[in-house]
Design a protein around this motif. Structure first.
Motif, PDB file in Angstrom:
ATOM      1  N   ALA A 148       0.832  -1.198   0.000  1.00 52.73           N
ATOM      2  CA  ALA A 148       0.000   0.000   0.000  1.00 52.73           C
ATOM      3  C   ALA A 148       0.874   1.257   0.000  1.00 52.73           C
ATOM      4  O   ALA A 148       0.645   2.202  -0.764  1.00 52.73           O
ATOM      5  CB  ALA A 148      -0.933  -0.012   1.210  1.00 52.73           C
ATOM      6  N   LYS A 149       1.907   1.275   0.849  1.00 53.68           N
ATOM      7  CA  LYS A 149       2.817   2.423   0.892  1.00 53.68           C
ATOM      8  C   LYS A 149       3.623   2.513  -0.390  1.00 53.68           C
ATOM      9  O   LYS A 149       3.878   3.619  -0.902  1.00 53.68           O
ATOM     10  CB  LYS A 149       3.757   2.279   2.095  1.00 53.68           C
ATOM     11  N   ALA A 150       4.011   1.372  -0.938  1.00 51.69           N
ATOM     12  CA  ALA A 150       4.773   1.362  -2.184  1.00 51.69           C
ATOM     13  C   ALA A 150       3.976   2.001  -3.315  1.00 51.69           C
ATOM     14  O   ALA A 150       4.494   2.810  -4.094  1.00 51.69           O
ATOM     15  CB  ALA A 150       5.159  -0.066  -2.547  1.00 51.69           C
ATOM     16  N   GLU A 151       2.697   1.645  -3.404  1.00 50.99           N
ATOM     17  CA  GLU A 151       1.835   2.209  -4.451  1.00 50.99           C
ATOM     18  C   GLU A 151       1.686   3.722  -4.268  1.00 50.99           C
ATOM     19  O   GLU A 151       1.734   4.490  -5.233  1.00 50.99           O
ATOM     20  CB  GLU A 151       0.468   1.530  -4.395  1.00 50.99           C
ATOM     21  N   GLU A 152       1.516   4.144  -3.021  1.00 52.17           N
ATOM     22  CA  GLU A 152       1.378   5.574  -2.736  1.00 52.17           C
ATOM     23  C   GLU A 152       2.630   6.344  -3.161  1.00 52.17           C
ATOM     24  O   GLU A 152       2.544   7.400  -3.807  1.00 52.17           O
ATOM     25  CB  GLU A 152       1.120   5.766  -1.242  1.00 52.17           C
ATOM     26  N   ILE A 169      10.241   5.867 -14.633  1.00 53.80           N
ATOM     27  CA  ILE A 169       9.497   5.873 -13.379  1.00 53.80           C
ATOM     28  C   ILE A 169       8.172   5.141 -13.550  1.00 53.80           C
ATOM     29  O   ILE A 169       7.751   4.369 -12.680  1.00 53.80           O
ATOM     30  CB  ILE A 169       9.287   7.314 -12.886  1.00 53.80           C
ATOM     31  N   ARG A 170       7.535   5.340 -14.685  1.00 55.90           N
ATOM     32  CA  ARG A 170       6.285   4.622 -14.938  1.00 55.90           C
ATOM     33  C   ARG A 170       6.536   3.106 -14.974  1.00 55.90           C
ATOM     34  O   ARG A 170       5.723   2.318 -14.498  1.00 55.90           O
ATOM     35  CB  ARG A 170       5.662   5.113 -16.245  1.00 55.90           C
ATOM     36  N   HIS A 171       7.669   2.730 -15.523  1.00 55.17           N
ATOM     37  CA  HIS A 171       8.042   1.310 -15.558  1.00 55.17           C
ATOM     38  C   HIS A 171       8.249   0.778 -14.144  1.00 55.17           C
ATOM     39  O   HIS A 171       7.804  -0.335 -13.801  1.00 55.17           O
ATOM     40  CB  HIS A 171       9.331   1.151 -16.381  1.00 55.17           C
ATOM     41  N   LEU A 172       8.898   1.556 -13.308  1.00 52.64           N
ATOM     42  CA  LEU A 172       9.126   1.125 -11.929  1.00 52.64           C
ATOM     43  C   LEU A 172       7.809   0.999 -11.170  1.00 52.64           C
ATOM     44  O   LEU A 172       7.614   0.062 -10.379  1.00 52.64           O
ATOM     45  CB  LEU A 172      10.056   2.116 -11.225  1.00 52.64           C
ATOM     46  N   VAL A 173       6.875   1.916 -11.429  1.00 54.75           N
ATOM     47  CA  VAL A 173       5.555   1.842 -10.798  1.00 54.75           C
ATOM     48  C   VAL A 173       4.831   0.572 -11.252  1.00 54.75           C
ATOM     49  O   VAL A 173       4.181  -0.111 -10.453  1.00 54.75           O
ATOM     50  CB  VAL A 173       4.722   3.094 -11.132  1.00 54.75           C
ATOM     51  N   ALA A 174       4.978   0.239 -12.535  1.00 55.02           N
ATOM     52  CA  ALA A 174       4.364  -0.998 -13.039  1.00 55.02           C
ATOM     53  C   ALA A 174       4.943  -2.222 -12.339  1.00 55.02           C
ATOM     54  O   ALA A 174       4.217  -3.179 -12.042  1.00 55.02           O
ATOM     55  CB  ALA A 174       4.569  -1.101 -14.550  1.00 55.02           C
ATOM     56  N   ARG A 175       6.246  -2.209 -12.058  1.00 55.85           N
ATOM     57  CA  ARG A 175       6.866  -3.340 -11.345  1.00 55.85           C
ATOM     58  C   ARG A 175       6.304  -3.450  -9.920  1.00 55.85           C
ATOM     59  O   ARG A 175       6.119  -4.552  -9.411  1.00 55.85           O
ATOM     60  CB  ARG A 175       8.387  -3.153 -11.297  1.00 55.85           C
TER      61      ARG A 175
END
Length: 422
Positions: A52-56, A71-77
């Motif tokens: 949950a914190k990671a997604e935030e 950064i978008r790629h890292l968020v997808a991971r």
């Protein structure tokens, strides 16, 4: 790049997440609007299962740098690690639109498709990644996994050997090759590659699980159950349900034939018994085998404390119910059958809850176990004391316990076909 972020990246790659977080905290003191600090901090949280914190944090990074494909790629991971596959796929579609010539991006989207069991799309993205970088080890690994899922273990083996030629020390390639050998029944080769993967990365969960499954597969009965597990894992949720319902309908039809034709009942009975044993084995074989591994020196070390504890609980419950049923068949005393039901009904959902890693299905089944346990205790007090209960209530509670066995099997299969976010 901020030197704190550079050090954090190195620490993250070495799985030193707490140290990486300290460096990222200092980076944010220097620049509170540094998107990479938030993105890497999110990756650290995801690696420690704080999804949950990671997604935030990932969304904070995207808000600061909406045009950054990396950064978008890292968020997808992060979303992939959380098991939020629709969100991960959407993020990867956007990432590839922003930077369509990056092999890493296609390999990650292929991984998302493979988790969704869309093998054709996964293979297409792997091919796209390998056109850009013919030696992309990640893409080769995902492609070999898709090949294996489609039953082409020979090609999968060849491709993984190619990946190991490119990078002989890649733990994922060794683990993936171990699973391919395991599916082919080549236990010695599978164990060698799983052990090598663990030597290279002692925390690689897929290799730890693989070596345990290889040790258990040396028992022929468990190998049969494992082959079923591996085969089912390649199927989408709809196909899994079709198989489960199909097997159950066959069981019902055979049962009906046996009841209506007593002369052929003795020939049908073995198939009915096999189905019941098969249904129970799919849920109890693993914890029972985990308990047996306590006698194996390497297996004992590879098992987690939770696996040891849960295996022991299931083993005790199975032995207890089996002894009570044996006593019933030996003596004909119905009290033993009643006790087996009173213990077995709440024990069944409790034991089945251990198969799930996500917390939500575990809590659902353990809640059902608590309710059934309360009914069982009430009935035990009624049977063995002078407690007065209305006959209708006693009959209702007995019916609930009886139906709970079938209900637990069906309900657990429903939970197993759902994709739970972490």
């Amino acid at each position: 790049m901020n030197p704190h972020i550079q050090r954090a990246q190195m620490l993250y790659q070495r799985s030193r997440y707490a140290d990486a977080e300290r460096e990222l905290g200092m980076a944010l003191q220097v620049d509170p609007h540094e998107p990479w600090a938030y993105a890497l901090l999110g990756a650290c949280k995801a690696a420690q299962d704080d999804f949950a914190k990671a997604e935030e944090l990932g969304q904070q990074a995207l808000a600061l740098a909406p045009d950054s494909a990396d950064i978008r790629h890292l968020v997808a991971r992060i979303q992939l690690a959380r098991n939020d596959l629709p969100a991960a796929l959407k993020s990867m579609d956007e990432t590839i639109q922003m930077a369509p010539q990056n092999a890493d991006y296609y390999a990650t989207r292929a991984l998302v498709y493979s988790q969704m069991k869309k093998w054709g799309k996964a293979l297409a993205d792997c091919d796209a990644a390998l056109e850009i970088d013919p030696e992309h080890v990640g893409a080769i690994n995902v492609r070999s996994h898709a090949r294996r899922a489609q039953g082409d273990t020979q090609t999968a083996t060849q491709e993984l050997r190619q990946a190991l030629e490119v990078d002989p020390d890649d733990p994922y390639s060794h683990a993936n090759l171990g699973w391919t050998h395991l599916q082919r029944g080549e236990l010695k080769e599978a164990e060698l590659h799983f052990r090598e993967a663990l030597r290279l990365d002692p925390d690689l969960e897929v290799a730890r699980v693989g070596v345990l499954e290889t040790l258990k597969a040396k028992v022929p009965f468990y190998r049969w159950v494992l082959n079923y597990f591996i085969w089912m894992q390649t199927k989408a949720a709809g196909a899994q349900w079709g198989i489960i319902i199909g097997l159950y309908l066959i069981y019902r039809v055979l049962g009906s034939i046996a009841r209506n034709n007593p002369s052929i009942a003795p020939f049908v009975a073995p198939f009915l018994i096999l189905y019941i044993l098969f249904a129970l084995a799919t849920w109890f074989a693993k914890p029972l085998a985990d308990t047996a591994l306590l006698l194996h020196p390497f297996g004992r070390l590879a098992l987690t404390p939770q696996e040891k504890r849960e295996g022991a609980i299931v083993t005790i419950l199975v032995v207890l119910v089996t002894v009570l049923l044996g006593a019933f068949f030996a003596t004909g005393q119905s009290v033993f059958a009643s006790l087996a039901l009173l213990i077995g009904a709440p024990a069944l959902p409790l034991a089945m809850s251990f198969k799930f890693a996500p917390k939500k299905p575990r809590r659902i089944l353990q809640g059902a176990s608590a309710v059934l346990g309360l009914i069982s205790v009430t009935l035990c007090v009624y049977l063995f004391t002078s407690l007065n209960l209305p006959d209708g209530l006693v009959q209702l509670m007995g019916q609930v316990l009886g139906i709970s066995v079938l209900g637990t099997l069906i309900g657990t299969n429903i939970l197993a076909t759902q994709r739970w976010q972490r």
